[in-house]
Design a protein around this motif. Structure first.
Motif, mmCIF file in Angstrom:
data_model
loop_
_atom_site.group_PDB
_atom_site.id
_atom_site.type_symbol
_atom_site.label_atom_id
_atom_site.label_comp_id
_atom_site.label_asym_id
_atom_site.label_seq_id
_atom_site.Cartn_x
_atom_site.Cartn_y
_atom_site.Cartn_z
ATOM 1 N N PHE A 135 1.031 -1.051 -0.155
ATOM 2 C CA PHE A 135 -0.195 -0.198 0.131
ATOM 3 C C PHE A 135 0.737 1.288 0.068
ATOM 4 O O PHE A 135 1.929 1.333 0.630
ATOM 5 N N SER A 136 0.392 2.303 -0.541
ATOM 6 C CA SER A 136 0.858 3.730 -0.491
ATOM 7 C C SER A 136 -0.271 4.600 -0.463
ATOM 8 O O SER A 136 -1.128 3.929 -0.429
ATOM 9 N N GLU A 137 0.166 5.777 -0.469
ATOM 10 C CA GLU A 137 -1.126 6.776 -0.203
ATOM 11 C C GLU A 137 -1.874 6.679 -1.675
ATOM 12 O O GLU A 137 -3.117 6.653 -1.620
#
Ligand code: NAI
Ligand code: MG
Length: 343
Positions: A135-137
């Motif tokens: 996950f990232s933003e």
């Protein structure tokens, strides 16, 4: 002979209602077993911050089989599914889910024209549930894992089951778009050929459509993890309720038996959950430990109770969980005492 050790995991929500009913059925058929209660799940997570610890897993590993209710998933991105972890840790690679039409008429929007009886064989440790995620933003990525070893063993299991039944296997995939599905499909086809199993293949979206229209055409269906999860709930609607559908999770050394349904927080604590899915999971357990007569007796008792109109609300009845399980147990006890010559 040593007593069979059964880990009993009620879990959360209606698991706490339907699993005790199922354990009572195991006692009623006279299985010689030791019940080993294990508390894991959302309730434990809220209390201790951990849904399952290493000690719980050790206890589970020390048992031959596991009877499992359901676990509520909290809305927390760091929470890891307990059931997925158990399936992976003790190698429960095959999730086998039988779907059979009932002899009774129930108020269901789906009314198949012909009786049906098919098995979904779902790969249980890989696919999109392998836990390979990042996950990232502004990006989320889940990897679909398909290994040769994992696919060969699920394909062999599906072929073995097909040979015990009508020798018809349907390989379900989305190989026209997803390359890992093509990998899965090709291996399944090879294994079917090697085992002289008649097979066909079907794209998962077409499979959903055809299962609703003509469920009687199918015998054994093999598929990857997510497809099996989705088509199982859909098939439960064909049977008439999630509350009727059991499943087994089979590994090399262990097996876990559980209803297809979840913890149903909308009806939990009201005493109205249908216990039949959990009771039929006990039937699958009895078959796995080769207590075939006891398994048949459980099925006979369930059929008798449903045919006599003792049903929970999901089937249009007004019976409680214990009305239904009590009637199943009464039937089993009456049959058992008749067999012993008492009347
Ligand atoms: P669910 O299967 O719990 O419920 C779906 C619907 O079916 C609900 O309306 C429920 O009332 C009904 N239903 C289910 N079992 C029934 C029974 N025995 N008798 C009568 N009606 C029944 O699925 P849902 O609502 O999506 O999930 C609830 C929770 O359970 C979630 O936290 C989910 O993550 C978890 N879950 C856990 C599973 C497991 O531990 N094996 C499997 C599926 C969901
Ligand atoms: Mg599901």
């Amino acid at each position: 002979m040593n007593k069979i050790k059964i880990a009993v995991i009620e879990g959360d929500g209606i698991g706490k209602e339907v699993i005790p009913a199922a354990v009572d059925v195991l006692h009623a058929v006279g299985l010689d077993f030791e019940s080993v209660p294990v508390e894991v799940g959302y309730g434990k997570w809220k209390r201790t911050g951990q849904a399952m610890d290493e000690h719980d897993l050790d206890i589970i590993r020390s048992c031959k089989c596991i009877l499992f209710g359901a676990i509520t998933t909290p809305n927390d991105p760091d929470y890891k599914s307990v059931l997925v972890r158990i399936r992976q840790e003790i190698g429960l690679y095959a999730n086998i889910r039988p779907f059979r039409s009932l002899n009774i008429t129930i108020d269901s929007p789906l009314k198949p024209g012909h009786p049906f009886d098919f098995l979904i064989v779902r790969e249980n440790t890989e696919g999109l549930y392998a836990g390979i995620e990042e996950f990232s933003e502004d990006r989320a990525c889940t990897t679909k894992l398909v290994t040769k070893k994992g696919t060969v063993r699920i394909a062999k299991m599906a072929c073995k089951l097909a040979k015990e039944r009508k020798n018809r296997l349907t390989i379900v995939h989305k190989a026209n778009v997803i390359k890992s599905c093509k990998f899965f499909r090709d291996i399944c086809m090879d294994i079917a050929k090697q085992n002289s199993v008649q097979y066909n293949e079907m794209l998962v979206d077409a499979m959903a459509y055809n299962l609703i229209l003509n469920p009687e055409k199918y015998d054994v269906l093999v598929m990857s993890n997510l497809f099996g999860d989705i088509l199982s709930d859909m098939s439960a609607a064909l049977v008439g309720s999630l509350g009727l559908c059991p499943s087994s999770n089979i590994g090399e050394e262990h097996a876990l038996f559980e209803p297809v349904h979840g913890s149903a927080p909308d009806i939990a604590g009201k005493g109205i959950a249908n216990p039949i899915a959990a009771i039929l999971s006990v039937k699958l357990l009895l078959t796995w430990v080769q207590e075939f007569e006891k398994a048949d007796l459980v099925q006979e008792a369930v059929d008798h109770v449903l045919e006599n109109g003792i049903r929970t609300i999901d089937l249009g009845g007004s019976g409680s969980t214990t009305d239904v399980s009590g009637a199943v147990i009464d039937y089993i006890k009456t049959k058992s005492s008749l067999a012993l010559g008492f009347s």
